[in-house]
Design a protein around this motif. Structure first.
Motif, PDB file in Angstrom:
ATOM      1  N   UNK A  30      -8.558  22.243   1.137  1.00 38.06           N
ATOM      2  CA  UNK A  30      -8.793  20.830   1.430  1.00 38.06           C
ATOM      3  C   UNK A  30      -7.729  19.922   0.813  1.00 38.06           C
ATOM      4  N   UNK A  31      -7.239  18.968   1.631  1.00 33.10           N
ATOM      5  CA  UNK A  31      -6.243  18.003   1.175  1.00 33.10           C
ATOM      6  C   UNK A  31      -6.728  16.595   1.515  1.00 33.10           C
ATOM      7  N   UNK A  32      -6.784  15.715   0.517  1.00 40.29           N
ATOM      8  CA  UNK A  32      -7.191  14.321   0.716  1.00 40.29           C
ATOM      9  C   UNK A  32      -5.963  13.413   0.701  1.00 40.29           C
ATOM     10  N   UNK A  33      -5.725  12.737   1.817  1.00 40.29           N
ATOM     11  CA  UNK A  33      -4.637  11.776   1.911  1.00 40.29           C
ATOM     12  C   UNK A  33      -5.151  10.384   1.547  1.00 40.29           C
ATOM     13  N   UNK A  34      -4.411   9.681   0.702  1.00 42.26           N
ATOM     14  CA  UNK A  34      -4.819   8.335   0.319  1.00 42.26           C
ATOM     15  C   UNK A  34      -4.615   7.396   1.504  1.00 42.26           C
ATOM     16  N   UNK A  35      -5.714   6.758   1.914  1.00 39.68           N
ATOM     17  CA  UNK A  35      -5.659   5.798   3.013  1.00 39.68           C
ATOM     18  C   UNK A  35      -6.769   4.763   2.835  1.00 39.68           C
ATOM     19  N   UNK A  36      -6.428   3.482   2.758  1.00 38.49           N
ATOM     20  CA  UNK A  36      -7.453   2.435   2.661  1.00 38.49           C
ATOM     21  C   UNK A  36      -8.028   2.112   4.033  1.00 38.49           C
ATOM     22  N   UNK A  37      -9.096   1.338   4.055  1.00 39.13           N
ATOM     23  CA  UNK A  37      -9.721   0.884   5.304  1.00 39.13           C
ATOM     24  C   UNK A  37     -10.021  -0.604   5.208  1.00 39.13           C
ATOM     25  N   UNK A  38     -10.220  -1.218   6.359  1.00 40.98           N
ATOM     26  CA  UNK A  38     -10.573  -2.635   6.447  1.00 40.98           C
ATOM     27  C   UNK A  38     -11.830  -2.796   7.302  1.00 40.98           C
TER      28      UNK A  38
ATOM     29  N   UNK B  95      -2.103   8.418  -9.142  1.00 42.48           N
ATOM     30  CA  UNK B  95      -2.902   9.638  -9.035  1.00 42.48           C
ATOM     31  C   UNK B  95      -3.779   9.904 -10.255  1.00 42.48           C
ATOM     32  N   UNK B  96      -3.556   9.157 -11.332  1.00 47.20           N
ATOM     33  CA  UNK B  96      -4.410   9.315 -12.518  1.00 47.20           C
ATOM     34  C   UNK B  96      -5.858   8.928 -12.216  1.00 47.20           C
ATOM     35  N   UNK B  97      -6.063   8.093 -11.215  1.00 44.87           N
ATOM     36  CA  UNK B  97      -7.420   7.641 -10.899  1.00 44.87           C
ATOM     37  C   UNK B  97      -8.182   8.649 -10.026  1.00 44.87           C
ATOM     38  N   UNK B  98      -7.478   9.632  -9.498  1.00 47.22           N
ATOM     39  CA  UNK B  98      -8.102  10.584  -8.581  1.00 47.22           C
ATOM     40  C   UNK B  98      -8.348  11.916  -9.290  1.00 47.22           C
ATOM     41  N   UNK B  99      -9.591  12.148  -9.689  1.00 45.81           N
ATOM     42  CA  UNK B  99      -9.913  13.358 -10.454  1.00 45.81           C
ATOM     43  C   UNK B  99     -11.127  14.126  -9.925  1.00 45.81           C
TER      44      UNK B  99
ATOM     45  N   UNK C 245       0.812  -1.233   0.000  1.00 43.62           N
ATOM     46  CA  UNK C 245       0.000   0.000   0.000  1.00 43.62           C
ATOM     47  C   UNK C 245       0.838   1.273   0.000  1.00 43.62           C
ATOM     48  N   UNK C 246       2.105   1.178   0.358  1.00 41.63           N
ATOM     49  CA  UNK C 246       2.955   2.369   0.376  1.00 41.63           C
ATOM     50  C   UNK C 246       3.857   2.459  -0.858  1.00 41.63           C
ATOM     51  N   UNK C 247       3.612   1.576  -1.816  1.00 40.34           N
ATOM     52  CA  UNK C 247       4.477   1.502  -3.000  1.00 40.34           C
ATOM     53  C   UNK C 247       3.758   1.969  -4.259  1.00 40.34           C
ATOM     54  N   UNK C 248       4.539   2.281  -5.280  1.00 35.74           N
ATOM     55  CA  UNK C 248       3.995   2.681  -6.574  1.00 35.74           C
ATOM     56  C   UNK C 248       3.118   1.578  -7.165  1.00 35.74           C
ATOM     57  N   UNK C 249       3.431   0.334  -6.829  1.00 33.89           N
ATOM     58  CA  UNK C 249       2.710  -0.798  -7.411  1.00 33.89           C
ATOM     59  C   UNK C 249       1.251  -0.885  -6.960  1.00 33.89           C
ATOM     60  N   UNK C 250       0.923  -0.294  -5.822  1.00 34.24           N
ATOM     61  CA  UNK C 250      -0.470  -0.338  -5.355  1.00 34.24           C
ATOM     62  C   UNK C 250      -1.288   0.629  -6.198  1.00 34.24           C
ATOM     63  N   UNK C 251      -2.318   0.141  -6.849  1.00 38.44           N
ATOM     64  CA  UNK C 251      -3.036   0.926  -7.865  1.00 38.44           C
ATOM     65  C   UNK C 251      -3.651   2.219  -7.334  1.00 38.44           C
ATOM     66  N   UNK C 252      -4.000   2.253  -6.054  1.00 42.29           N
ATOM     67  CA  UNK C 252      -4.629   3.456  -5.511  1.00 42.29           C
ATOM     68  C   UNK C 252      -3.628   4.581  -5.263  1.00 42.29           C
ATOM     69  N   UNK C 253      -2.339   4.277  -5.404  1.00 45.41           N
ATOM     70  CA  UNK C 253      -1.323   5.330  -5.360  1.00 45.41           C
ATOM     71  C   UNK C 253      -1.116   5.978  -6.724  1.00 45.41           C
TER      72      UNK C 253
END
Length: 282
Positions: free
Chosen positions: A193-201, A145-149, A135-143
């Motif tokens: 406003x700033x949104x930090x990428x963070x997943x949940x379980x 930024x092209x998906x966040x618009x 989750x902290x690497x480039x390989x995790x898709x949610x990192x």
């Protein structure tokens, strides 16, 4: 009788502190929360527990940072530009051009520039079992930024420390229940406003309301870039913005949020001080 009066006053003061909710401490004429910047920061940066519970009476903020809040910015445009150039950081990563003004509102018939720097987390994706190891690497898709618009924030900040501007800091947004439901359109431009990428379980909870955040909640790279965003937005105003957590702003309102989770305030304030010192070297 005198002792009884003292006890009554003491109980009243405790009740008042415990009942303190940011939306009730907001002055709609001045378009700001009551008190000094330090008082406001201690109110708005209280630690957010699971499910959005807020138990702290006030945030524990470093004295050096509280002193910073009332000091001058202390850096020049040239110093910031040299720092950004050395780090290969573009305007699109920091909320826009530092030469442009920040967003503003009208208060008391006067133009007033943004006062608050709001820290959110995206609380997604909601995962049923465990966090992926990357989750902290480039390989995790949610990192990626092209998906966040979606323009519900000014900047998205990935766990890798990379950031993306979707709305310039000069553009007024409303991204909390308090702005949308209570203050209305006149508040558009008061908050950055700033949104930090963070997943949940989950469980507990479910896919629509997953409460478990990773520990640590955010990476060192996120704190460093968040500090830079804070410095750049404050520079554009000409004075330090008051930092705030989304959950504190919406506390007590229906369907309020629980973000950011597992945020370490000391790490953030330490990074602000460190990045500021780094910029001053140029």
């Amino acid at each position: 009788m005198k002792n009884l009066l003292i006890i009554i006053l003491f109980v009243f003061n405790i009740t008042k502190i415990e009942a303190q909710i940011p939306s009730q401490e907001f002055d709609k004429v001045k378009m700001e929360y009551k008190g000094t910047k330090a008082v406001q920061a201690k109110l708005l940066m209280r630690h957010v527990e699971m499910w959005g519970k807020i138990s702290e009476k006030e945030a524990k903020l470093d004295a050096a940072y509280l002193d910073l809040l009332i000091s001058s910015i202390g850096i020049t445009k040239e110093q910031i530009q040299k720092y950004l150039s050395f780090k290969n950081i573009t305007n699109n990563e920091i909320g826009g051009d530092i030469n442009s003004p920040i967003s503003s509102v009208t208060a008391g018939g006067k133009k007033v520039f943004a006062k608050y720097f709001v820290i959110h987390d995206v609380s997604t994706p909601a995962l049923e079992h465990n966090f992926p190891q990357d989750i902290n690497e480039e390989s995790w898709s949610f990192n990626n930024l092209d998906r966040w618009n979606k323009k519900v924030t000014h900047v998205y900040l990935a766990r890798t420390g990379k950031s993306k501007t979707v709305a310039d800091f000069s553009e007024g947004l409303r991204a909390t229940k308090f702005e949308l439901k209570k203050l209305g359109i006149p508040s558009r431009g008061l908050y950055i406003h700033i949104e930090l990428i963070q997943p949940r379980v989950y469980p507990p909870g479910n896919a629509g309301n997953a409460p478990v955040a990773p520990k640590p909640g955010f990476t060192e790279a996120q704190y460093e870039r968040l500090a830079l965003l804070y410095i750049c937005s404050s520079f554009r105003k000409g004075e330090w913005l008051v930092p705030a957590f989304h959950a504190n702003i919406d506390q007590g309102l229906n369907d309020s949020h629980d973000d950011p989770q597992n945020f370490e305030t000391q790490k953030f304030t330490d990074k602000v001080m460190q990045v500021l010192l780094d910029i001053k070297k140029y």
